[in-house]
Scaffold this active site. Structure first.
Site, PDB file in Angstrom:
ATOM      1  CB  SER A  44      -0.019  28.503  21.681  1.00 17.49           C
ATOM      2  OG  SER A  44       0.299  27.308  22.190  1.00 17.49           O
ATOM      3  CE  LYS A  80       1.029  24.752  18.886  1.00 20.05           C
ATOM      4  NZ  LYS A  80       0.803  26.222  19.499  1.00 20.05           N
TER       5      LYS A  80
END
Length: 180
Positions: A44, A80
């Site tokens: 990700s 993230k």
């Protein structure tokens, strides 16, 4: 026959044992409250961070918009990028990010944006506007086409669930670098 330890040897053993216990206590305190290693799992954050890279996380420093952070999940931790801070209005339109109406450059997306264009797709897709609630943040992965983040599953992240911010990759040694 067994030799008995003399008093100097006993003192030396006690001294070493005490030193080792203190060192382990300091190491545990540092890992718990100051700095810790984490392993990146998944794609990700590619190409910024890669699967199985080991990163060094600073638990002391405050995080800002654009920082890469570790988020404490129920079963797994997530890595993230912080996009929106409490009170920010987040909008993505025509593959461009706007925070509080201001266009935000995202140079870390250039590689993935080119790949999305080759697939005749947008990297992020239109989203928002949404306002980030107090004491929460909005996060996204750099690999927007393949990231579960605030847009699609994680939702807003409570600030107290942020473990710390990533400072650098330390393994593999051939890839040591700052994380930005």
């Amino acid at each position: 026959m067994y030799k008995l330890m003399n008093s100097n040897t006993k003192k030396e053993v006690k001294s070493w044992a005490k030193s080792i216990i203190i060192a382990l206590g300091i190491a545990a305190a540092v890992k718990t409250f100051l700095f810790a290693p984490y392993i990146v799992k998944g794609a990700s954050m590619e190409p910024t961070l890669h699967n199985q890279e080991k990163i060094f996380v600073n638990k002391l420093d405050d995080f800002n918009r654009g920082d890469i952070v570790i988020i404490k999940g129920k079963e797994v931790n997530y890595v993230k990028r912080v996009i929106g801070l409490p009170g920010d209005t987040v909008l993505v339109k025509d593959d461009q990010l706007y925070i509080n109406g201001k266009y935000m450059k995202e140079p870390y997306l250039s590689h993935n944006r080119k790949l999305a264009e080759q697939m005749d797709s947008k990297l992020t897709g239109d989203y928002g506007p949404i306002t980030v609630p107090q004491h929460k943040v909005f996060v996204m992965g750099d690999n927007r086409l393949h990231s579960m983040d605030s847009r699609n599953g994680l939702g807003f992240i409570p600030e107290n669930e942020i473990v710390g911010k990533s400072e650098f990759v330390f393994f593999p040694f051939s890839q040591v670098r700052e994380t930005k």
